[in-house]
Write a protein that holds these residues in place. Structure first.
Motif, PDB file in Angstrom:
ATOM      1  N   UNK A  40       0.827  -1.199   0.000  1.00 34.99           N
ATOM      2  CA  UNK A  40       0.000   0.000   0.000  1.00 34.99           C
ATOM      3  C   UNK A  40       0.866   1.254   0.000  1.00 34.99           C
ATOM      4  N   UNK A  41       0.408   2.265  -0.729  1.00 32.35           N
ATOM      5  CA  UNK A  41       1.025   3.586  -0.726  1.00 32.35           C
ATOM      6  C   UNK A  41      -0.054   4.588  -0.349  1.00 32.35           C
ATOM      7  N   UNK A  42       0.223   5.447   0.625  1.00 33.00           N
ATOM      8  CA  UNK A  42      -0.724   6.458   1.097  1.00 33.00           C
ATOM      9  C   UNK A  42      -0.199   7.827   0.692  1.00 33.00           C
ATOM     10  N   UNK A 127       4.485   5.803   2.753  1.00 34.22           N
ATOM     11  CA  UNK A 127       3.748   7.051   2.909  1.00 34.22           C
ATOM     12  C   UNK A 127       4.398   8.124   2.044  1.00 34.22           C
ATOM     13  N   UNK A 128       3.577   8.896   1.319  1.00 31.65           N
ATOM     14  CA  UNK A 128       4.067  10.019   0.526  1.00 31.65           C
ATOM     15  C   UNK A 128       3.370  11.285   1.012  1.00 31.65           C
ATOM     16  N   UNK A 129       4.157  12.288   1.365  1.00 28.15           N
ATOM     17  CA  UNK A 129       3.605  13.572   1.766  1.00 28.15           C
ATOM     18  C   UNK A 129       4.010  14.649   0.794  1.00 28.15           C
ATOM     19  N   UNK A 136       2.830  16.415   8.297  1.00 23.80           N
ATOM     20  CA  UNK A 136       1.949  15.360   8.807  1.00 23.80           C
ATOM     21  C   UNK A 136       2.714  14.056   9.003  1.00 23.80           C
ATOM     22  N   UNK A 137       3.531  13.706   8.025  1.00 24.30           N
ATOM     23  CA  UNK A 137       4.203  12.403   8.091  1.00 24.30           C
ATOM     24  C   UNK A 137       5.364  12.395   9.074  1.00 24.30           C
ATOM     25  N   UNK A 306      10.432   8.215  -7.235  1.00 21.76           N
ATOM     26  CA  UNK A 306       9.688   7.564  -6.154  1.00 21.76           C
ATOM     27  C   UNK A 306       9.695   6.047  -6.322  1.00 21.76           C
ATOM     28  N   UNK A 307       9.469   5.556  -7.548  1.00 20.05           N
ATOM     29  CA  UNK A 307       9.441   4.118  -7.782  1.00 20.05           C
ATOM     30  C   UNK A 307      10.822   3.497  -7.598  1.00 20.05           C
TER      31      UNK A 307
END
Length: 328
Positions: A40-42, A127-129, A136-137, A306-307
């Protein structure tokens, strides 16, 4: 519910909308990808943003959902797509002024609580902010109940709200508004709203408490300002104990020119501070040349970076195996 959703600037994404349970008000999450994903990625955007407002969202979702469909990105012999979770928090879009980092942490925890426990424990979770979503992160990794399941964090455009507000409206105007907000907080009226004309708030309602936090030094929201010392940055970021990717925009419109002139120094100081809690270093800074704050002009480059981070630091692939590294 299965829906097709899009912004005005990108094609539609097919996904599901469901409500996040166990929060004071029912908040929706838009998810793209399989119901039983490999990981999962948020994605947590910043002030005035929310699901689908960032132009790279579509390419990121498509790339994660298709991960493992070609021979190069198979994990073993099985295709393993990821699921992208995009929650609408109380602070999303124009709600940031009447929310807080603490409330965001609680709502991100509620989102992750809705992911089955075995999935949280045994599957990659990234997690990505974006922008204030980075704050937040940082806070989530300190206080979140599910932080122990996080495999890695990507911070996109971690900038100083204080310096951005001063850049746009001038130090004197921001200082004057901050003094009023701090006085109201001291008088027990921190939850009272400031006028919409208050500088630096995008003409949205904002409490005195949140304004003081966004515009003040060493407040809850002040995490990435260029005048923070190494010790102060270490105090703020030193608890980050998972691999972190720090993606800065070389032409970020919210970063003062004097800071951008020596941006490499600030990015290294931030990454070093985040590495302070462990040996070896798992914090990686990157500057995307010419990129604006939201990277709307560098979407593919961000998705590839990112990947590549996810492949190497989360999945443990060797750099030679990275499909995305070769395309950066």
């Amino acid at each position: 519910a299965v829906v097709m959703a899009s912004s005005s600037r990108s094609p539609a994404l097919e996904g599901r909308i469901r409500l996040i349970p166990r929060v004071k008000s029912s908040l929706p999450v838009f998810e793209v990808g399989p119901k039983e994903p490999y990981g999962n990625v948020v994605l947590i955007p910043g002030l005035t943003d929310g699901p689908l407002s960032l132009l790279y969202t579509h390419q990121l979702a498509e790339t994660l959902n298709c991960y493992g469909e070609d021979e190069h990105t198979k994990i073993g012999e099985v295709c393993q797509p990821f699921r992208l979770l995009m929650p609408t928090l109380s602070s999303s879009y124009l709600g940031f002024g009447v929310s807080s980092l603490k409330q965001d942490v609680e709502e991100i925890d509620a989102l992750l609580d809705s992911v089955p426990l075995e999935e949280r424990k045994n599957s990659p979770l990234v997690l990505i902010g974006h922008s204030t979503g980075c704050q937040d992160l940082v806070r989530y990794m300190r206080d979140g109940a599910n932080a122990k399941y996080v495999s890695g964090v990507i911070f996109q455009a971690p900038v100083s709200d204080r310096e951005g507000m001063e850049l746009e409206h001038g130090k004197e105007a921001i200082a004057k508004a901050r003094e009023f907000a701090e006085a109201e907080c001291a008088a027990g009226r921190g939850q009272e709203l400031l006028p919409r004309s208050t500088p630096g708030v995008f003409n949205t309602p904002i409490t005195c408490e949140r304004y003081a936090s966004l515009s003040g030094r060493m407040t809850d929201d002040d995490m990435f300002s260029s005048d923070l010392t190494e010790g102060e940055l270490g105090e703020i970021l030193g608890h980050l104990d998972v691999p972190c990717l720090w993606v800065f925009s070389g032409d970020d419109e919210y970063v003062p020119p004097a800071v951008k002139a020596n941006y490499g120094d600030l990015t290294r100081r931030i990454a070093t501070a985040a590495d302070g809690s462990r040996e070896g270093g798992k914090s990686f800074p990157a500057i995307i040349d010419g990129g604006n704050h939201a990277l709307s002009n560098r979407t593919q480059r961000f998705v590839h970076i990112a990947m590549d981070f996810i492949e190497q630091e989360v999945l443990g692939l060797h750099p030679d195996e990275s499909k995305y590294l070769r395309n950066i």
